[in-house]
Each structure stands twice: as structure tokens, then as C-alpha cells.
Design a protein around this motif. Structure first.
Motif, PDB file in Angstrom:
ATOM      1  N   ILE A 320       0.835  -1.189   0.000  1.00 14.19           N
ATOM      2  CA  ILE A 320       0.000   0.000   0.000  1.00 14.19           C
ATOM      3  C   ILE A 320       0.875   1.245   0.000  1.00 14.19           C
ATOM      4  O   ILE A 320       2.067   1.190   0.328  1.00 14.19           O
ATOM      5  N   GLU A 321       0.265   2.370  -0.348  1.00 12.70           N
ATOM      6  CA  GLU A 321       0.985   3.637  -0.360  1.00 12.70           C
ATOM      7  C   GLU A 321       0.853   4.335   1.002  1.00 12.70           C
ATOM      8  O   GLU A 321       0.028   3.956   1.837  1.00 12.70           O
ATOM      9  N   GLU A 322       1.652   5.382   1.187  1.00 13.70           N
ATOM     10  CA  GLU A 322       1.699   6.061   2.473  1.00 13.70           C
ATOM     11  C   GLU A 322       0.366   6.695   2.846  1.00 13.70           C
ATOM     12  O   GLU A 322      -0.010   6.735   4.021  1.00 13.70           O
ATOM     13  N   ASP A 323      -0.386   7.196   1.844  1.00 16.54           N
ATOM     14  CA  ASP A 323      -1.654   7.850   2.166  1.00 16.54           C
ATOM     15  C   ASP A 323      -2.661   6.868   2.757  1.00 16.54           C
ATOM     16  O   ASP A 323      -3.483   7.244   3.601  1.00 16.54           O
ATOM     17  N   VAL A 324      -2.589   5.606   2.334  1.00 14.95           N
ATOM     18  CA  VAL A 324      -3.475   4.582   2.892  1.00 14.95           C
ATOM     19  C   VAL A 324      -3.105   4.316   4.350  1.00 14.95           C
ATOM     20  O   VAL A 324      -3.980   4.206   5.219  1.00 14.95           O
ATOM     21  N   LEU A 325      -1.801   4.214   4.617  1.00 15.23           N
ATOM     22  CA  LEU A 325      -1.343   4.012   5.994  1.00 15.23           C
ATOM     23  C   LEU A 325      -1.757   5.185   6.883  1.00 15.23           C
ATOM     24  O   LEU A 325      -2.220   4.987   8.012  1.00 15.23           O
ATOM     25  N   GLU A 326      -1.611   6.392   6.374  1.00 14.22           N
ATOM     26  CA  GLU A 326      -1.990   7.576   7.149  1.00 14.22           C
ATOM     27  C   GLU A 326      -3.484   7.578   7.458  1.00 14.22           C
ATOM     28  O   GLU A 326      -3.903   7.987   8.543  1.00 14.22           O
ATOM     29  N   ARG A 327      -4.291   7.133   6.501  1.00 12.30           N
ATOM     30  CA  ARG A 327      -5.744   7.065   6.717  1.00 12.30           C
ATOM     31  C   ARG A 327      -6.070   6.055   7.814  1.00 12.30           C
ATOM     32  O   ARG A 327      -6.906   6.318   8.685  1.00 12.30           O
ATOM     33  N   ALA A 328      -5.403   4.900   7.809  1.00 11.91           N
ATOM     34  CA  ALA A 328      -5.626   3.884   8.846  1.00 11.91           C
ATOM     35  C   ALA A 328      -5.244   4.431  10.222  1.00 11.91           C
ATOM     36  O   ALA A 328      -5.937   4.183  11.214  1.00 11.91           O
ATOM     37  N   LYS A 329      -4.147   5.189  10.277  1.00  9.61           N
ATOM     38  CA  LYS A 329      -3.706   5.796  11.539  1.00  9.61           C
ATOM     39  C   LYS A 329      -4.714   6.848  12.019  1.00  9.61           C
ATOM     40  O   LYS A 329      -5.044   6.918  13.211  1.00  9.61           O
ATOM     41  N   LEU A 330      -5.201   7.656  11.091  1.00  9.19           N
ATOM     42  CA  LEU A 330      -6.159   8.705  11.432  1.00  9.19           C
ATOM     43  C   LEU A 330      -7.444   8.105  12.016  1.00  9.19           C
ATOM     44  O   LEU A 330      -7.981   8.615  13.009  1.00  9.19           O
ATOM     45  N   ILE A 331      -7.924   7.012  11.422  1.00 10.45           N
ATOM     46  CA  ILE A 331      -9.143   6.353  11.917  1.00 10.45           C
ATOM     47  C   ILE A 331      -8.930   5.871  13.344  1.00 10.45           C
ATOM     48  O   ILE A 331      -9.792   6.057  14.211  1.00 10.45           O
ATOM     49  N   MET A 332      -7.767   5.251  13.601  1.00 10.83           N
ATOM     50  CA  MET A 332      -7.482   4.767  14.953  1.00 10.83           C
ATOM     51  C   MET A 332      -7.385   5.928  15.939  1.00 10.83           C
ATOM     52  O   MET A 332      -7.927   5.864  17.044  1.00 10.83           O
ATOM     53  N   ASP A 333      -6.714   7.003  15.536  1.00  8.85           N
ATOM     54  CA  ASP A 333      -6.562   8.165  16.409  1.00  8.85           C
ATOM     55  C   ASP A 333      -7.919   8.795  16.724  1.00  8.85           C
ATOM     56  O   ASP A 333      -8.165   9.232  17.856  1.00  8.85           O
ATOM     57  N   GLU A 334      -8.801   8.875  15.720  1.00  8.32           N
ATOM     58  CA  GLU A 334     -10.118   9.488  15.917  1.00  8.32           C
ATOM     59  C   GLU A 334     -10.945   8.729  16.954  1.00  8.32           C
ATOM     60  O   GLU A 334     -11.785   9.320  17.638  1.00  8.32           O
ATOM     61  N   MET A 335     -10.694   7.430  17.078  1.00 10.00           N
ATOM     62  CA  MET A 335     -11.421   6.622  18.054  1.00 10.00           C
ATOM     63  C   MET A 335     -10.732   6.634  19.424  1.00 10.00           C
ATOM     64  O   MET A 335     -11.191   5.976  20.355  1.00 10.00           O
ATOM     65  N   GLY A 336      -9.629   7.392  19.526  1.00  5.58           N
ATOM     66  CA  GLY A 336      -8.922   7.486  20.800  1.00  5.58           C
ATOM     67  C   GLY A 336      -8.195   6.210  21.181  1.00  5.58           C
ATOM     68  O   GLY A 336      -7.948   5.960  22.373  1.00  5.58           O
ATOM     69  N   MET A 337      -7.805   5.411  20.202  1.00  8.56           N
ATOM     70  CA  MET A 337      -7.136   4.137  20.450  1.00  8.56           C
ATOM     71  C   MET A 337      -5.659   4.229  20.100  1.00  8.56           C
ATOM     72  O   MET A 337      -5.245   5.068  19.288  1.00  8.56           O
ATOM     73  N   THR A 338      -4.851   3.393  20.718  1.00 11.82           N
ATOM     74  CA  THR A 338      -3.434   3.254  20.371  1.00 11.82           C
ATOM     75  C   THR A 338      -3.130   1.775  20.164  1.00 11.82           C
ATOM     76  O   THR A 338      -3.908   0.902  20.560  1.00 11.82           O
ATOM     77  N   ILE A 339      -1.976   1.497  19.582  1.00 14.77           N
ATOM     78  CA  ILE A 339      -1.562   0.110  19.359  1.00 14.77           C
ATOM     79  C   ILE A 339      -1.522  -0.664  20.672  1.00 14.77           C
ATOM     80  O   ILE A 339      -1.884  -1.838  20.740  1.00 14.77           O
ATOM     81  N   GLN A 340      -1.110   0.006  21.728  1.00 11.43           N
ATOM     82  CA  GLN A 340      -0.969  -0.663  23.026  1.00 11.43           C
ATOM     83  C   GLN A 340      -2.322  -1.088  23.607  1.00 11.43           C
ATOM     84  O   GLN A 340      -2.362  -1.880  24.550  1.00 11.43           O
ATOM     85  N   ASP A 341      -3.423  -0.587  23.054  1.00  5.78           N
ATOM     86  CA  ASP A 341      -4.746  -1.022  23.514  1.00  5.78           C
ATOM     87  C   ASP A 341      -5.077  -2.429  23.042  1.00  5.78           C
ATOM     88  O   ASP A 341      -6.081  -3.002  23.476  1.00  5.78           O
ATOM     89  N   ARG A 342      -4.270  -2.969  22.145  1.00  3.19           N
ATOM     90  CA  ARG A 342      -4.371  -4.390  21.795  1.00  3.19           C
ATOM     91  C   ARG A 342      -3.511  -5.130  22.817  1.00  3.19           C
ATOM     92  O   ARG A 342      -2.279  -5.000  22.821  1.00  3.19           O
TER      93      ARG A 342
END
Length: 501
Positions: A320-342
Motif C-alpha cells: 500500500i501507499e503512504e496515504d493509505v497508511l496515514e488514513r488507517a492511523k487517522l481512523i485509529m486516532d479518531e477513536m482514541g485508540m493506540t496500538i498498546q490497547d491491543r
């Protein structure tokens, strides 16, 4: 914890689909099935209690009234497009779908190659199907689509595609993934049906987004996370709001396409369309089977994190391209979640740091953490004997069986023999045993070792468990974990510097 009533869903959904025919004067319903008709693991993860094969089971309830057309875009064959959750190409996925539908005693009408391209790989696929007795059709790109209505709805447009001979009142149109040409196939069939004087109807089945949940409900946001590569965005269905004064959620592609689809149907049928919004087009009743909203919210938030971790690895692999990765990160951030919540992420990383602090020989160690049904987290590390995921599985089933962690389930001589086979006879450089090899050795040991047998009996309890590895899993281990039902993610780091292996 269960958040979704699978039996209620099947009953409600099958009844609602049949009502689309029984309440009108239509002789046939063309039902475009978006998403995954079988093995819908995304729905199973975000709606705990959802049966991954619920949709095919509801079709089984109507098996005497329905038949299936499978579509595939020819370009997906030539580019070897892959279905991520099974790791197989779209053309192989079509074959898998046919086998699965047959196992449920559902009638396969045919396979349609959309936007047909005269290419060796496409023709080979057609030959393979034809020689196995599967009826096939080749549809060309529709002339004039999507703006020239006069050409589209004519013998030069939809009429140029051959009519697919169908006999049953419900025709399910499915495909291995998005862009397979399902809508075009449905519209072509409607054109031919009405030209022959038969009344037919179109509807769409999409599980996500769930139209009667709030726009920012985690279950709907998880759909956006799952389709970041397609750039799908959930939106309020403005057509539905205007027509009924009722809020409904749909996604951008359906809302954007709705005016065109409605005009096409009206031109084909010669009458006003039976629905006033994209939501009207749908037959999805999943929202009515949610029985515990809190459970589904938590599961969906975990899926959003999972999708971001997958995006990190896909970006590392160049998928995937960087913009797709950034979108996935933005969605997670908007929900107030971090990787460590897994819950399994940090224990895996901490275990690596702990081993490295003990001795320099562990500098390149890889670890995996598995969260068991009771919440207990078990770790395992890579060694010269086995990969980290194999070690974690053995440690997990020992814990489930109440065994001491130091207990050996497989005799060292057995492991040595398999390693000698790999290295000295098969000529492979890497001698560490992967998950499947370790499980095979364990099952062989179980034939004569009661302790190994006791541990083997616990393997089924790993289904549904979450896991995380500190390095990207190889394809074989990823498949074995998936087959065990373990939901595994990885950090975006390769296990070594080799480019091929």
C-alpha cells in the motif's frame, strides 16, 4: 461475551429478502452480494456471536428458490490480485467459492468474466472452468458507461452482453472482492429480462456499514478501517433523510452511484424505481440482531487497531501507499485508540526487551504473545529449534492443559530429525521449524505420548484468541495461525535481511 444473535439474524434476513419478491409483482430478484458471502471473518470479529457463514446459511434456507452467479474482473486475474485473509488470488478464490457453495447444496449457475481481456491467464482460467463443467460468460466493458444512458440501455450497451440463462426467483450475484462487476452483471440481466417481457428487480446486500447504527459507531468505523485501500467513507444517506426524515448510514460509493443506478433501472424497466435511497436498495438486517452494543463496540475498536497494524506491515511490504497508511492511523486516532490497547502487543515487545537484557545472544530474538480465553497472556520466543509462533502455541496449550512450562511435549530427537531433513536433504538454509512442522511433530508424538495427546486436545481452545508477533510472519505461519482460528498481528519488522526468503 456475545454481542450478536446469529440465529435471529438468519431468520430476519431470509424473511426480508423473500418479502422483496412476495410483496411485489416482480418475477425475479437479482441480489448483488457485496462483501464476503462465506467466511466473513471481519463481521465475526466486530460482531461477536456472528457466524462467519451466516449469509450462506440463510441462502441455504432458500436453496430451492435461489441460484448463484460468480463475477470476476479479468484484470484481477492478470494481476494476480490476492484476497488478504486467505492469501490466495482472486481466480483461486472463485474456485474456492464454488466448492463452498456446493458443500451447502447451493446451485452455481455460472462464472462471468467482466471487462473481458483476451489474455493467456484469463483464457486459461475460462478453459479450466469449462473443462470442469462450469458454465462461463465473457462480458465486455459496457459502451457509454456511465454517462451515455441511450447507449448503455441499448443493444450496444447492456444488450451486447450475452444473457445468462437463469431459472429461479432469486439470483445471487457474488464475487471474490470489490470491482468484480456485480452491478453491471445485474443491470445487464435486468435489461435482457425486461426486453423479453419479464419483470425483474434489483437489490443489494451489504453487511457494512450497518445503516441503522450511528455514523461514528465503532462497528461502522471499523468498516472504514477495513477498506482504507478503497477509500470508502461512511456518510449519512441524504436521499433517505430527504425521503423519509430518517437518519441512515451508507458509504460514499453507493451514495455517489445511486442517481446513476436509479436512472438505469428506470430506463430499463420503463417505470419509476421502487426505492428512493441507497438504503432502500439494501436488504441488510444485521443491526436488528445486535443484542449487546457494548460488546460490539469493544470488538470493533480492537478491529480498528488490528487493521492499522496490518496496514503498517503492508506498507513495509510495499503493498500500500503512504496515504493509505496515514488514513488507517487517522481512523485509529479518531477513536482514541493506540496500538498498546491491543493487549498482546506490549507483552510481546516487553518479552523481547527482557531476553535481550539477559544476554547478547538474544539480540535477534523474535517473540509472540497469545491472549487465552481467560485473559492470560502467554509468550514464546524464536530459537534455533522453532519459530516464535510455534513456541507460543506450545506454551499456550501447556498452560491450558495445566502443565509445567518446562515440560517437553516433543522429544528433541524428533526435532533434530526434521531439521536434518530440511537442511541436509532438502537443502534449505534455515533449519528452524515453522508452526505446521511443530504441530505435525506434536501430533506424531501424541500417538505414543499421553502428555502430548493431552496438550493436542487443547488446540481447539486457541480459536478466537488474539496474538502478536514482534516480526512479520512468513506466509506459512500466517496461514497455520489463521487455520487454528488465531487472530495474529505483527510489528512491521522483517525477521532477517534476506530479500527472497
Amino acid at each position: 461475551m456475545i454481542g450478536f444473535d446469529a440465529e435471529k439474524y438468519i431468520e430476519e434476513q431470509s424473511r426480508y429478502i423473500l418479502e422483496r419478491i412476495q410483496n411485489g409483482d416482480n418475477e425475479r430478484l437479482y441480489l448483488e452480494f457485496g462483501g464476503k458471502l462465506v467466511h466473513d471473518k471481519h463481521a465475526m470479529r466486530v460482531l461477536p456471536g456472528f457466524d462467519e457463514n451466516a449469509k450462506i446459511k440463510l441462502l441455504q434456507k432458500m436453496k430451492d428458490q435461489c441460484e448463484i452467479i460468480i463475477c470476476i474482473f479479468s484484470g484481477d486475474i492478470t494481476t494476480s490480485k490476492t484476497r488478504h485473509d486467505f492469501g490466495i488470488t482472486y481466480d483461486l478464490e472463485v474456485l474456492r467459492l464454488i466448492d463452498t457453495f456446493r458443500s451447502y447444496d447451493l446451485q452455481i449457475n455460472s462464472v462471468v468474466i467482466n471487462r473481458y481481456e483476451d489474455h493467456p491467464a484469463v483464457n486459461m482460467f475460462l478453459n479450466k472452468l469449462n473443462r470442469r463443467g462450469i458454465k462461463t460468460y465473457a462480458h465486455q466493458s459496457v459502451k457509454g458507461y456511465p454517462t451515455d444512458m441511450d447507449t448503455i440501455v441499448s443493444d450496444e450497451g447492456y444488450g451486447a452482453n450475452p444473457y445468462i440463462e437463469v431459472t429461479r426467483p432469486v439470483v445471487v450475484v457474488n464475487g471474490p472482492g470489490p470491482g468484480s462487476g456485480k452491478l453491471t452483471t445485474c443491470m445487464s440481466q435486468l435489461y435482457h429480462e425486461h426486453k423479453m417481457g419479464r419483470k425483474a428487480y434489483y437489490a443489494k446486500f451489504e453487511t457494512f456499514p450497518i445503516w441503522n447504527l450511528p455514523l461514528k459507531h465503532p462497528v461502522n468505523v471499523a468498516y472504514e478501517a477495513a477498506t482504507v485501500n478503497l477509500k470508502d467513507v461512511n456518510m449519512i444517506d441524504s436521499y433517505h433523510l430527504e425521503a423519509y426524515g430518517e437518519m441512515a448510514v451508507n458509504y460514499n460509493r453507493d451514495i455517489e452511484a445511486f442517481p446513476v443506478v436509479r436512472r438505469l433501472i428506470e430506463r430499463i424497466t420503463g417505470r419509476e424505481a421502487d426505492y428512493k435511497s441507497p438504503t432502500d436498495m439494501g436488504v441488510n438486517r444485521a443491526g436488528f440482531a445486535i443484542v449487546n452494543d457494548d460488546v460490539c463496540r469493544e470488538a470493533a475498536c480492537q478491529e480498528i487497531i488490528r487493521r492499522y497494524l496490518i496496514a503498517l506491515c503492508d506498507y513495509k511490504k510495499g503493498v500500500i501507499e503512504e496515504d493509505v497508511l496515514e488514513r488507517a492511523k487517522l481512523i485509529m486516532d479518531e477513536m482514541g485508540m493506540t496500538i498498546q490497547d491491543r493487549a498482546v502487543v506490549q507483552p510481546a515487545r516487553d518479552y523481547v526487551e527482557y531476553k535481550r537484557s539477559l544476554d547478547k545472544k538474544y539480540e535477534n530474538v523474535i517473540a509472540m504473545a497469545i491472549q487465552l480465553p481467560d485473559g492470560k497472556i502467554i509468550t514464546g520466543r524464536s530459537s534455533r529449534r522453532m519459530v516464535a509462533s510455534a513456541a507460543a502455541i506450545l506454551n499456550a496449550i501447556k498452560h491450558l492443559a495445566g502443565m509445567d512450562d518446562a515440560l517437553l511435549l516433543i522429544a528433541p530427537d524428533v526435532l533434530h530429525s526434521i531439521q536434518d531433513l530440511k537442511k541436509d536433504i532438502l537443502g534449505r538454509e534455515k533449519a528452524s521449524l515453522d508452526c505446521e512442522e511443530i504441530l505435525s511433530a506434536l501430533m506424531i508424538s501424541a500417538a505414543t505420548n499421553p502428555t502430548a495427546k493431552q496438550a493436542c486436545d487443547k488446540l481447539h481452545e486457541l480459536k478466537g484468541c488474539k496474538a502478536h508477533c514482534t516480526a512479520i510472519l512468513n506466509a506459512r505461519d500466517e496461514k497455520t495461525l489463521r487455520d487454528l482460528g488465531i487472530d495474529a498481528t505483527s510489528d512491521p519488522e522483517y525477521q532477517n535481511n534476506n530479500l527472497y526468503d
